[in-house]
Design a protein around this motif. Sequence first.
Motif, short mmCIF file in Angstrom:
data_model
loop_
_atom_site.label_atom_id
_atom_site.label_comp_id
_atom_site.label_asym_id
_atom_site.label_seq_id
_atom_site.Cartn_x
_atom_site.Cartn_y
_atom_site.Cartn_z
N ALA A 70 0.83 -1.20 0.00
CA ALA A 70 0.00 0.00 0.00
C ALA A 70 0.87 1.26 0.00
N LEU A 71 1.94 1.24 0.79
CA LEU A 71 2.84 2.40 0.83
C LEU A 71 3.55 2.59 -0.51
N GLU A 72 4.01 1.52 -1.12
CA GLU A 72 4.68 1.63 -2.42
C GLU A 72 3.71 2.13 -3.49
N PHE A 73 2.47 1.67 -3.42
CA PHE A 73 1.47 2.16 -4.38
C PHE A 73 1.23 3.65 -4.19
N ALA A 74 1.16 4.10 -2.92
CA ALA A 74 0.94 5.52 -2.65
C ALA A 74 2.09 6.36 -3.17
N VAL A 75 3.33 5.89 -2.97
CA VAL A 75 4.50 6.63 -3.46
C VAL A 75 4.49 6.70 -4.99
#
Length: 262
Positions: A70-75
């Motif tokens: 989820a964090l990588e997608f947000a970045v």
Amino acid sequence: MTPNLLLSGADGVDFMIHGIFSYNLFGHEVWITTSHVCLLIVVVCLLLFFFIGGQVFKHAKAVPGYFQCALEFAVEFLDGITEGAMGSKGKGFRNYIGTLFLFILFSNISGLLGLRPPTADYGVTLPLGLITFSLIRINEVRFNSPWAIWKDKCSPLPPWLPIWLPINIIGDCAVPVSLSLRLFANILSGTVMMALVYGLLSKIAYGWPAALHVYFDLFSGAIQTYVFCMLTVTYIGSAIGDAEEPILKKVFRKMFPKQETA
């Protein structure tokens, strides 16, 4: 009566900002309101999120878990917003756009927790608009010569006929007002609607208002966050124009060219 921070689950709920306590500062009475407290809660949640996210990236795994994904997608999503509108120059604005995006999003969806969204207060959205306005003007001066700025302010007429100059300046000054009012009005309208639902239909407001929260707090809040950030990126990209590097850097490079080595 002590003011409630919650929009739901309490008697006499409303959408107004209430003072909690006041103190004297240099002879002036300063109030701490429900907006300040809700804003503090959002900031604390953001700091906790950033700390946990930093630890996850610090100990990133080759096979990421759900939270790391989820964090990588947000970045990647935020990188796409900046670089898609500004190209390689967008890398320098990723931190600001990312922080702005998360702050507005967390503020908007805080209504899901029963809080009054801080972005329903114009005292919160106006500073965001002013920060964006400052970045626009600073980067306009950084990447463009005075003559290029003058021509842009005089367009669509020739630069020697500055009839449109006052109108273009007024349009530039209207940017922070339009940005802040759009966000404020949309979030406040949802806050007012939910307050009316709980205030007028309190006897039957069980379960079904959750669908309204999903729309006003989650869906509308996410849309307004995206619109604010996209307009910010678009305005900054337009101010920079086609320049590849700051004007002062270009001048210094011409004045002090690097010596070629044998």
